[in-house]
Structure formats: structure tokens, C-alpha cells
Scaffold this motif. Structure first.
Motif, mmCIF file in Angstrom:
data_model
loop_
_atom_site.group_PDB
_atom_site.id
_atom_site.type_symbol
_atom_site.label_atom_id
_atom_site.label_comp_id
_atom_site.label_asym_id
_atom_site.label_seq_id
_atom_site.Cartn_x
_atom_site.Cartn_y
_atom_site.Cartn_z
ATOM 1 N N LEU A 1 0.829 -1.203 0.000
ATOM 2 C CA LEU A 1 0.000 0.000 0.000
ATOM 3 C C LEU A 1 0.861 1.250 0.000
ATOM 4 O O LEU A 1 0.622 2.177 -0.760
ATOM 5 C CB LEU A 1 -0.923 -0.005 1.222
ATOM 6 C CG LEU A 1 -1.817 1.211 1.386
ATOM 7 C CD1 LEU A 1 -2.790 1.286 0.214
ATOM 8 C CD2 LEU A 1 -2.567 1.151 2.685
ATOM 9 N N LEU A 2 1.868 1.294 0.846
ATOM 10 C CA LEU A 2 2.700 2.487 0.924
ATOM 11 C C LEU A 2 3.517 2.699 -0.339
ATOM 12 O O LEU A 2 3.832 3.826 -0.694
ATOM 13 C CB LEU A 2 3.628 2.402 2.143
ATOM 14 C CG LEU A 2 2.912 2.374 3.488
ATOM 15 C CD1 LEU A 2 3.922 2.189 4.614
ATOM 16 C CD2 LEU A 2 2.097 3.632 3.708
ATOM 17 N N SER B 1 0.964 4.240 -3.008
ATOM 18 C CA SER B 1 0.188 5.418 -2.643
ATOM 19 C C SER B 1 0.994 6.683 -2.880
ATOM 20 O O SER B 1 2.187 6.725 -2.633
ATOM 21 C CB SER B 1 -0.206 5.352 -1.167
ATOM 22 O OG SER B 1 -1.017 4.240 -0.935
ATOM 23 N N THR C 1 -1.675 10.677 0.664
ATOM 24 C CA THR C 1 -2.899 9.924 0.429
ATOM 25 C C THR C 1 -3.419 9.380 1.757
ATOM 26 O O THR C 1 -2.666 8.861 2.562
ATOM 27 C CB THR C 1 -2.641 8.754 -0.534
ATOM 28 O OG1 THR C 1 -2.156 9.284 -1.761
ATOM 29 C CG2 THR C 1 -3.899 7.954 -0.787
ATOM 30 N N TYR D 1 -5.559 6.622 3.732
ATOM 31 C CA TYR D 1 -6.013 5.243 3.542
ATOM 32 C C TYR D 1 -7.516 5.160 3.753
ATOM 33 O O TYR D 1 -8.055 5.669 4.724
ATOM 34 C CB TYR D 1 -5.292 4.318 4.514
ATOM 35 C CG TYR D 1 -5.829 2.915 4.497
ATOM 36 C CD1 TYR D 1 -5.583 2.087 3.415
ATOM 37 C CD2 TYR D 1 -6.585 2.419 5.542
ATOM 38 C CE1 TYR D 1 -6.079 0.792 3.374
ATOM 39 C CE2 TYR D 1 -7.078 1.129 5.519
ATOM 40 C CZ TYR D 1 -6.828 0.325 4.438
ATOM 41 O OH TYR D 1 -7.320 -0.954 4.398
ATOM 42 N N ASP E 1 -10.347 -0.777 -0.129
ATOM 43 C CA ASP E 1 -9.351 -1.842 -0.031
ATOM 44 C C ASP E 1 -10.031 -3.186 -0.303
ATOM 45 O O ASP E 1 -10.910 -3.610 0.451
ATOM 46 C CB ASP E 1 -8.719 -1.826 1.356
ATOM 47 C CG ASP E 1 -7.540 -2.758 1.481
ATOM 48 O OD1 ASP E 1 -7.519 -3.804 0.799
ATOM 49 O OD2 ASP E 1 -6.627 -2.444 2.267
#
Length: 73
Positions: free
Chosen positions: A27-28, A31, A35, A37, A42
Motif C-alpha cells: 500500500l505504501l 500510494s 494519500t 487510507y 481496499d
């Protein structure tokens, strides 16, 4: 997660994130900076919530069937 699975090779930081996620993107890593979360978007979170809802529905059906069977006796 590293060390919990026999034969795990978590010493190499380049492969550590891939081993944890099954090789998918992190995810990191995907992104944009700043951004926020959002678990509503998801796919993994939504799949888990769907599975939990299905399990809860099955359990409710079983409790209802048990209650009806107990009343019939």
C-alpha cells in the motif's frame, strides 16, 4: 510475520515485503504522498468483511434452526 513460518527468508529487506503480502504491491509503495487510507476501497478489507458477514449470517440461521427444533420438541 517473519520467523513464524518454517523456511522463511526474511533477512533480505528487498524481499521482506513481498513475502508478507504474497508478492503483491505494498500500500505504501503505490500510494501517493499525502494519500489517506480508505478501507472502503481496499479489496482485501472488503473481502474479509464479506466473509465475516456471510459467517455471521450462517451462524444466525443455525441458531434460528436450533431454536425452532427446540420448540418442536
Amino acid at each position: 510475520m517473519c520467523g513464524r513460518v518454517a523456511g522463511s527468508r526474511c533477512r533480505d529487506p528487498a524481499t521482506r515485503s513481498q513475502q508478507r503480502s504474497g508478492g503483491g504491491p505494498q500500500l505504501l509503495a503505490v500510494s501517493a504522498p499525502g494519500t489517506i487510507y480508505d478501507p472502503d476501497t481496499d479489496d482485501v478489507v472488503q473481502a474479509e468483511l464479506g466473509a465475516e458477514a456471510a459467517t455471521a449470517a450462517r451462524e444466525a440461521e443455525l441458531r434460528e434452526a436450533t431454536r425452532i427444533a427446540a420448540r418442536a420438541d
